[in-house]
Design a protein around this motif. Sequence first.
Motif, PDB file in Angstrom:
ATOM      1  N   ALA A 156       0.833  -1.196   0.000  1.00  0.00           N
ATOM      2  CA  ALA A 156       0.000   0.000   0.000  1.00  0.00           C
ATOM      3  C   ALA A 156       0.872   1.252   0.000  1.00  0.00           C
ATOM      4  N   PRO A 157       0.459   2.298  -0.710  1.00  0.00           N
ATOM      5  CA  PRO A 157       1.241   3.536  -0.733  1.00  0.00           C
ATOM      6  C   PRO A 157       1.414   4.119   0.666  1.00  0.00           C
ATOM      7  N   ALA A 158       2.534   4.789   0.861  1.00  0.00           N
ATOM      8  CA  ALA A 158       2.828   5.444   2.130  1.00  0.00           C
ATOM      9  C   ALA A 158       3.124   6.908   1.880  1.00  0.00           C
ATOM     10  N   ASP A 196      14.623  -0.755   9.581  1.00  0.00           N
ATOM     11  CA  ASP A 196      13.171  -0.944   9.613  1.00  0.00           C
ATOM     12  C   ASP A 196      12.651  -1.576   8.321  1.00  0.00           C
ATOM     13  N   ALA A 197      11.591  -2.374   8.462  1.00  0.00           N
ATOM     14  CA  ALA A 197      11.031  -3.118   7.331  1.00  0.00           C
ATOM     15  C   ALA A 197      10.480  -2.224   6.235  1.00  0.00           C
ATOM     16  N   ILE A 198      10.244  -0.947   6.518  1.00  0.00           N
ATOM     17  CA  ILE A 198       9.713  -0.069   5.471  1.00  0.00           C
ATOM     18  C   ILE A 198      10.720   0.076   4.326  1.00  0.00           C
ATOM     19  N   ARG A 227       9.752  -2.380   1.930  1.00  0.00           N
ATOM     20  CA  ARG A 227       8.467  -1.968   1.352  1.00  0.00           C
ATOM     21  C   ARG A 227       8.677  -0.981   0.212  1.00  0.00           C
ATOM     22  N   VAL A 228       9.610  -0.063   0.385  1.00  0.00           N
ATOM     23  CA  VAL A 228       9.944   0.881  -0.682  1.00  0.00           C
ATOM     24  C   VAL A 228      10.434   0.129  -1.916  1.00  0.00           C
TER      25      VAL A 228
END
Length: 240
Positions: A7-9, A122-124, A127-128
């Motif tokens: 999902a977009p952040a 961090d896991a983000i 995600r990127v």
Amino acid sequence: MPPPAPAPAAVRIVGRGRAGGALAGALTAVGWDVEVVPGRDATTADGVDLVVLAVPDDAVAEVAAAVGPGSAVVAHLSGSRGLDVLGPHARPASIHPLVALPTAALGAERLRAGAWFAVAGDAIAGRVVRALGGRAVEVPDEHRAAYHAAACIASNHLVALLGQVERVAAPIGVPLEAYLDLARATVDNVAALGPAAALTGPAARGDTATLDRHRAALDPAERAAYEALVHEARRLAGRV
């Protein structure tokens, strides 16, 4: 089927250089909410999911210290620095694109073309990479300098080497373009066979007479680099 895109952040990018501009363009193109903070203007880690410090390596710690507290992940794009430079922040990450970014526009395209990224923290970060359709490799702090050295060899040193090709060939009237297909095919050979099996030429086969003719033909200013790479070719061929 490939997994669905994350999902977009909401992202705040600090810095409008080539790397920051490229990431901003790439993430905007895949539907993320991107805000760009000019230069190194003060900001906070509030109101977004991710703050990215797109500043020179030696400025990351100073800029990170100036970012006000908040719940967002704070990440940098440096290849050589670890997470320690983001010390003031509880959720650090690093996202280094293993891509040459000569301009922001071209960089944005390359970041969405299956690029490799070195990530940590961090896991983000992952995600990127998934959002951009890229491939992530985890590189911990203790290996960041070696990882980045290899990246510079693969890109910057290759450009410097082709600069030498241009210098050596120009006085005899042969343009650089005549050698670029050779270079491209050689990279393809390495991809298909690995470096050792792709190696050809006089150093690999132990042809010292040809190497001596090369040395005699070269301008003295070009010999040191030539000798260094002859040594590396002989090393790869198991002749050292």
